[in-house]
Write a protein that holds these residues in place. Sequence first.
Motif, short mmCIF file in Angstrom:
data_model
loop_
_atom_site.label_atom_id
_atom_site.label_comp_id
_atom_site.label_asym_id
_atom_site.label_seq_id
_atom_site.Cartn_x
_atom_site.Cartn_y
_atom_site.Cartn_z
N UNK A 1 0.79 -1.22 0.00
CA UNK A 1 0.00 0.00 0.00
C UNK A 1 0.82 1.27 0.00
N UNK A 2 2.11 1.16 0.30
CA UNK A 2 2.96 2.35 0.38
C UNK A 2 4.24 2.21 -0.43
N UNK A 3 4.91 1.08 -0.32
CA UNK A 3 6.23 0.90 -0.94
C UNK A 3 6.10 0.17 -2.26
N UNK A 4 6.58 0.79 -3.35
CA UNK A 4 6.60 0.15 -4.66
C UNK A 4 7.98 0.32 -5.28
N UNK A 5 8.49 -0.76 -5.88
CA UNK A 5 9.83 -0.70 -6.45
C UNK A 5 9.94 0.28 -7.61
N UNK A 6 8.84 0.42 -8.39
CA UNK A 6 8.92 1.34 -9.53
C UNK A 6 8.52 2.77 -9.15
N UNK A 7 8.19 2.99 -7.87
CA UNK A 7 7.86 4.33 -7.37
C UNK A 7 8.27 4.39 -5.90
N UNK A 8 9.58 4.32 -5.61
CA UNK A 8 10.04 4.05 -4.24
C UNK A 8 10.04 5.24 -3.29
N UNK A 9 10.08 6.48 -3.80
CA UNK A 9 10.31 7.61 -2.91
C UNK A 9 9.20 7.81 -1.87
N UNK A 10 7.90 7.67 -2.21
CA UNK A 10 6.87 7.83 -1.16
C UNK A 10 7.05 6.87 0.00
N UNK A 11 7.42 5.62 -0.28
CA UNK A 11 7.64 4.67 0.79
C UNK A 11 8.83 5.05 1.65
N UNK A 12 9.87 5.53 1.01
CA UNK A 12 11.06 5.98 1.72
C UNK A 12 10.70 7.15 2.65
#
Length: 425
Positions: free
Chosen positions: A406-417
């Motif tokens: 729901x938060x961390x995605x490998x192709x869109x990592x910055x929000x999870x970070x």
Amino acid sequence: MLASPYPFFQSLSREIGQLQSDYRNFVPLTPGQMKNVVSGLRQEYVPLLTDGAFANQLAIVRGNGKVDLMTVVLDPHERALAFYSRFSVPVLSPDYKTEPRNFWAFVLDLGTKIRACGKIPVLTIGDAEWLLDSMIEFGLERLNEVFVFNQDYLLQQKLMDKFWQYQLAGEAGVDMPLTWPGDADFWKEKASLPFPVLVKEQRGKRLFTETGRQAIELFSREELIAAKKEVIGNVPVIVQQKVSDDGSENMFSIGAFRNRHTGHSILFSSRRIRATRVFGSTALSVSEPCPEGVRAARKYLDYIDYHGSCELEFIYDSRQKKLLLLELNPRLYKTQSLATHCGINFNHFALLTAMGKNLPEQPQQIYGPRWWLAWGDIADGIRKMQTGKLSFQEFIEPLSFDFVNGMDELDDPLPGFVNIFNGKF
């Protein structure tokens, strides 16, 4: 130069360094800068999302990104998570809670600027509980002169009233738990209630904001009266019979998009496995068939002639041996990224409707993948294991390698970070 003996860790270190740099150097755009960015987009339709906080709004931005669309994201907070998505055009806005008229004037101005770029702005409402009232007060007609609508926002506002939802369900022949409006007559009468009951706010999020609870479970009239005095106060509420599911998680979510002009709807079913709070806040769910819920959802949406995106929550009552509708949330929902992962992208359907195109036939849903809000679930799991409420095996057993986070995605990592850095799980 000698090659590193640990190329994976060297690459990971570079990625983390880049994420840190992107975070430190991030600055939201001004309306003028947004106009320059939008002018260069290779897309005719530009979704504009009214707020960008936490997992549900991030799912909307990523859902649009799956069909190669950038989204203009508004938020009053500079560190809003959706701002950091690579599919986002981030714009700092007035606070929609404290400055509603200024906020909507700002939205209208941005839509006008998007039009000036030769693009068509599509209005997407994220935090419906806070925004629909002020939006309609500002003027749907004014907004519709600039934006394309793919939702019936007036109907969505009316559906914020949970007791009206209960009445409509009865008319449609869809089962719900017994529900009473917490009006003046209710508090005066002495009629026996089928305890335990749940007390919920009739519309809006004020009670949740003040108490952190979506619902209050009560076991006697004495507790009910005490809660009225100490917690509820003058907040309009409904009182609903608590459904028994024998202690198991038999809560189902039916995501839906319906096009009123054709009467065609597309639905997605999932089951909640775990939550971080007793009521609400899903932490782990699974894509799973729920034909009874899908039939009831379609029946209900057809009866009220719904138009747009929504989520319907059902629960299986072990006493009555049937599925009951708990409520309809008239907006896109937090776990919609699971639907996208399983081949049903509600954001794409909304765009097709905005473009005046027909929806496709019901896509074949992929069953089995999970939606996981990992850090929140792990933290809650550790607390429960420490108190003996959950074993390690019980925590691990329902997990799967086929999941969308729901938060961390490998192709869109910055929000999870950023979410880890902010410590909000």
